[in-house]
Design a protein around this motif. Structure first.
Motif, PDB file in Angstrom:
ATOM      1  N   ARG A  87      -6.169   0.169  14.027  1.00  0.00           N
ATOM      2  CA  ARG A  87      -4.727   0.223  13.758  1.00  0.00           C
ATOM      3  C   ARG A  87      -3.940   0.440  15.039  1.00  0.00           C
ATOM      4  N   LYS A  88      -4.492   1.241  15.959  1.00  0.00           N
ATOM      5  CA  LYS A  88      -3.842   1.440  17.264  1.00  0.00           C
ATOM      6  C   LYS A  88      -3.797   0.144  18.059  1.00  0.00           C
ATOM      7  N   GLU A  89      -4.754  -0.736  17.801  1.00  0.00           N
ATOM      8  CA  GLU A  89      -4.785  -2.041  18.471  1.00  0.00           C
ATOM      9  C   GLU A  89      -3.895  -3.057  17.759  1.00  0.00           C
ATOM     10  N   GLY A  90      -3.240  -2.630  16.667  1.00  0.00           N
ATOM     11  CA  GLY A  90      -2.325  -3.515  15.948  1.00  0.00           C
ATOM     12  C   GLY A  90      -2.972  -4.395  14.908  1.00  0.00           C
ATOM     13  N   ILE A  91      -4.210  -4.084  14.509  1.00  0.00           N
ATOM     14  CA  ILE A  91      -4.901  -4.892  13.494  1.00  0.00           C
ATOM     15  C   ILE A  91      -4.271  -4.633  12.123  1.00  0.00           C
ATOM     16  N   GLU A  92      -4.131  -5.667  11.310  1.00  0.00           N
ATOM     17  CA  GLU A  92      -3.507  -5.548   9.997  1.00  0.00           C
ATOM     18  C   GLU A  92      -4.346  -4.704   9.041  1.00  0.00           C
ATOM     19  N   LEU A  93      -3.655  -4.069   8.048  1.00  0.00           N
ATOM     20  CA  LEU A  93      -4.334  -3.195   7.099  1.00  0.00           C
ATOM     21  C   LEU A  93      -5.376  -3.938   6.268  1.00  0.00           C
ATOM     22  N   ASP A  94      -5.073  -5.170   5.854  1.00  0.00           N
ATOM     23  CA  ASP A  94      -6.050  -5.890   5.029  1.00  0.00           C
ATOM     24  C   ASP A  94      -7.319  -6.198   5.819  1.00  0.00           C
ATOM     25  N   THR A  95      -7.183  -6.499   7.120  1.00  0.00           N
ATOM     26  CA  THR A  95      -8.364  -6.742   7.958  1.00  0.00           C
ATOM     27  C   THR A  95      -9.191  -5.470   8.103  1.00  0.00           C
ATOM     28  N   ILE A  96      -8.513  -4.348   8.294  1.00  0.00           N
ATOM     29  CA  ILE A  96      -9.209  -3.058   8.394  1.00  0.00           C
ATOM     30  C   ILE A  96      -9.969  -2.779   7.104  1.00  0.00           C
ATOM     31  N   PRO A 129     -20.283   1.335  -5.973  1.00  0.00           N
ATOM     32  CA  PRO A 129     -19.001   0.918  -6.566  1.00  0.00           C
ATOM     33  C   PRO A 129     -17.810   1.206  -5.662  1.00  0.00           C
ATOM     34  N   GLY A 130     -17.756   2.410  -5.105  1.00  0.00           N
ATOM     35  CA  GLY A 130     -16.626   2.771  -4.248  1.00  0.00           C
ATOM     36  C   GLY A 130     -16.552   1.924  -2.994  1.00  0.00           C
ATOM     37  N   LYS A 131     -17.703   1.655  -2.381  1.00  0.00           N
ATOM     38  CA  LYS A 131     -17.702   0.866  -1.154  1.00  0.00           C
ATOM     39  C   LYS A 131     -17.428  -0.607  -1.431  1.00  0.00           C
ATOM     40  N   ALA A 132     -17.767  -1.064  -2.615  1.00  0.00           N
ATOM     41  CA  ALA A 132     -17.439  -2.446  -2.973  1.00  0.00           C
ATOM     42  C   ALA A 132     -15.937  -2.614  -3.153  1.00  0.00           C
ATOM     43  N   LEU A 133     -15.286  -1.586  -3.693  1.00  0.00           N
ATOM     44  CA  LEU A 133     -13.848  -1.659  -3.958  1.00  0.00           C
ATOM     45  C   LEU A 133     -12.992  -1.307  -2.742  1.00  0.00           C
ATOM     46  N   LYS A 134     -13.529  -0.519  -1.823  1.00  0.00           N
ATOM     47  CA  LYS A 134     -12.688  -0.037  -0.726  1.00  0.00           C
ATOM     48  C   LYS A 134     -12.248  -1.156   0.219  1.00  0.00           C
ATOM     49  N   GLY A 135     -12.946  -2.281   0.200  1.00  0.00           N
ATOM     50  CA  GLY A 135     -12.531  -3.394   1.040  1.00  0.00           C
ATOM     51  C   GLY A 135     -11.142  -3.912   0.677  1.00  0.00           C
ATOM     52  N   PHE A 136     -10.713  -3.646  -0.553  1.00  0.00           N
ATOM     53  CA  PHE A 136      -9.390  -4.081  -0.993  1.00  0.00           C
ATOM     54  C   PHE A 136      -8.323  -3.008  -0.780  1.00  0.00           C
ATOM     55  N   SER A 137      -8.680  -1.886  -0.148  1.00  0.00           N
ATOM     56  CA  SER A 137      -7.745  -0.771   0.000  1.00  0.00           C
ATOM     57  C   SER A 137      -6.518  -1.147   0.822  1.00  0.00           C
ATOM     58  N   GLY A 138      -6.726  -1.869   1.917  1.00  0.00           N
ATOM     59  CA  GLY A 138      -5.587  -2.278   2.744  1.00  0.00           C
ATOM     60  C   GLY A 138      -4.660  -3.225   2.003  1.00  0.00           C
TER      61      GLY A 138
END
Length: 457
Positions: free
Chosen positions: A50-59, A399-408
């Motif tokens: 995020r400090k490098e300016g990467i978008e939330l969805d990419t993160i 389950p949590g790690k499968a869903l967390k990719g959509f968090s951004g």
């Protein structure tokens, strides 16, 4: 030490006394080595990106490299049944520890060299996208780290002489693990503010040497050696392959019968709220306007104390009321982290409010994490230690790690028509609601246990 003296000691005195044991001190360092890589390819990586300016969805999408921790049951049978390449002379458990630690350190250095940014990098005369190579390095770290977790968990369970010592080793491992999380979640921010993110990752790679020291100190578990000597068939034969892949599942279902489904379901959602929230925590701090120095200072002081309080409280509740009661209390405390972050999104970057949120987050996380580890450790069978524990830890994380990719993507969607901080607040509140079915499932586990005890009597 006589039994009377041991019983008269307070819990913290007994812990300090047992740290003189070689295996307990080794467990502390192995716990640290196990915890060191996870945030470096997870939450802390989000701060750097995020400090490098990467978008939330990419993160959010890159956080899927953490699925390696949930898929480790697929290669756990190999760790259980086969010696590590070139390092078998150290013993099955110790050899795999050394191999995985070396790969983690090398890949962390690779991440530091590549670093996340746009553009291309030239490797062997071929142009590669920076983010692609960076993601590959992070994936290698995750897979090697997951392998290390498999074998360290097996070593911890097989090295315990009795249930009391298993509890001690589990608490010691949790202490080392949580300390590593604080180093990679707090201290690294202070280092990055002074020497940069690339150098900070290289320093973290150097700290993996503590794991090597632990392996040198550790002894190969006697029960692991017996399992090697009594292995029914080589892994590469049909019978050996069946025993390695299917045997652990059959043994688990035979042991727990109809309760196996309830156990796996409860484990699979226990930390889901925390996992889904995780990738957005550090980007949230950046968007909130908090500096690396502020976040690092609070995490390394208040966060450290709060974590130890949570771990100690879990140990005391477990001794007094049992593992399942501790699991239930942890299920109630777990979502408090998410609600604390939602509250912080509304009050803003006030240092006092941030310190309060961090205290709540670390107490609840330390308690719930220790409770779940102790519960899963009590469910494994000797002979399938590595594979069964990997199976259980995969169920709790998958389950949590499968869903967390959509968090951004979720935060950005919730922020439409609102401020970004309001989007964060709604996201954190929504994830906290996942804790409701977790409490219900833990209560059902307690009811199931009581029925089992009544039937046995």
């Amino acid at each position: 030490m006589t039994e009377a003296v041991a019983k008269s000691q307070r819990p913290w005195q007994r812990v300090l006394a047992n740290l003189r044991q070689r295996k307990v001190l080794a467990m502390l360092l192995l716990g640290f080595s196990s915890g060191l890589p996870i945030y470096l390819v997870g939450n802390t990586l989000g701060f750097w990106m995020r400090k490098e300016g990467i978008e939330l969805d990419t993160i959010g999408f890159l956080s899927w490299v953490g699925l390696a921790y949930s898929m480790k049951f697929l290669w756990a049978p190999i760790v259980d049944k086969v010696d590590a390449p070139l390092l078998g002379r150290f013993g099955r458990r110790r050899g795999w520890m050394l191999l995985s630690q070396a790969v983690v350190a090398a890949a962390l250095i690779g991440m530091a060299v590549v670093h996340p940014k746009g553009g291309q990098i030239l490797i062997l005369g071929v142009a590669w996208e920076h983010m692609l190579v960076f993601g590959i390095m992070a994936t290698v770290v995750a897979f090697a780290s997951a392998t290390q977790d498999i074998v360290i968990d097996a070593w911890r369970i097989e090295s315990a002489d009795n249930s009391e010592q298993l509890g001690l080793l589990t608490s010691t491992a949790a202490l080392g693990y949580r300390t590593a999380l604080l180093v990679t979640d707090a201290l690294i921010l202070l280092i990055a503010a002074r020497v940069g993110w690339q150098m900070s990752y290289e320093i973290m790679a150097g700290l993996m040497a503590l794991g090597v020291v632990a392996v040198v100190m550790a002894r190969e578990p006697a029960r692991a050696q017996i399992a090697v000597q009594t292995q029914a068939a080589p892994l590469w034969t049909p019978r050996g392959l069946f025993d390695a892949l299917v045997g652990p599942f059959v043994a688990f279902v035979r042991e727990h019968r109809s309760g196996a489904i309830l156990i796996l379901l409860a484990i699979s959602v226990y930390r889901m709220a925390d996992f889904i929230m995780g990738p957005m925590a550090n980007p949230f701090y950046v968007d909130l306007g908090l500096s690396e120095e502020t976040v690092g200072a609070v995490r390394s002081s208040i966060g450290l104390i709060a974590t130890f309080v949570g771990i100690a409280a879990a140990g005391l509740v477990s001794v007094r009321w049992g593992v399942l009661a501790t699991l239930l209390v942890g299920a109630v405390l777990g979502p408090a982290s998410n609600l604390a972050f939602a509250w912080l999104a509304y009050v803003g970057p006030d240092p006092t409010s941030f310190a309060i949120a961090m205290a709540i987050d670390n107490i609840s996380g330390g308690f719930a994490g220790t409770a779940l580890i102790a519960y899963m450790s009590s469910l494994t069978s000797i002979g399938y230690t590595a594979t069964q524990y990997a199976l259980l830890s995969s169920f709790y994380a998958m389950p949590g790690k499968a869903l967390k990719g959509f968090s951004g993507w979720a935060v950005q969607s919730l922020a439409q028509g609102r401020t970004l901080l309001e989007g964060y607040a709604l996201f954190f509140t929504g994830t906290a609601l996942i804790g409701i079915p977790v409490v219900i499932l833990c209560a059902l586990l307690i009811v199931q246990q009581r029925r089992h005890l009544r039937a046995a009597s």
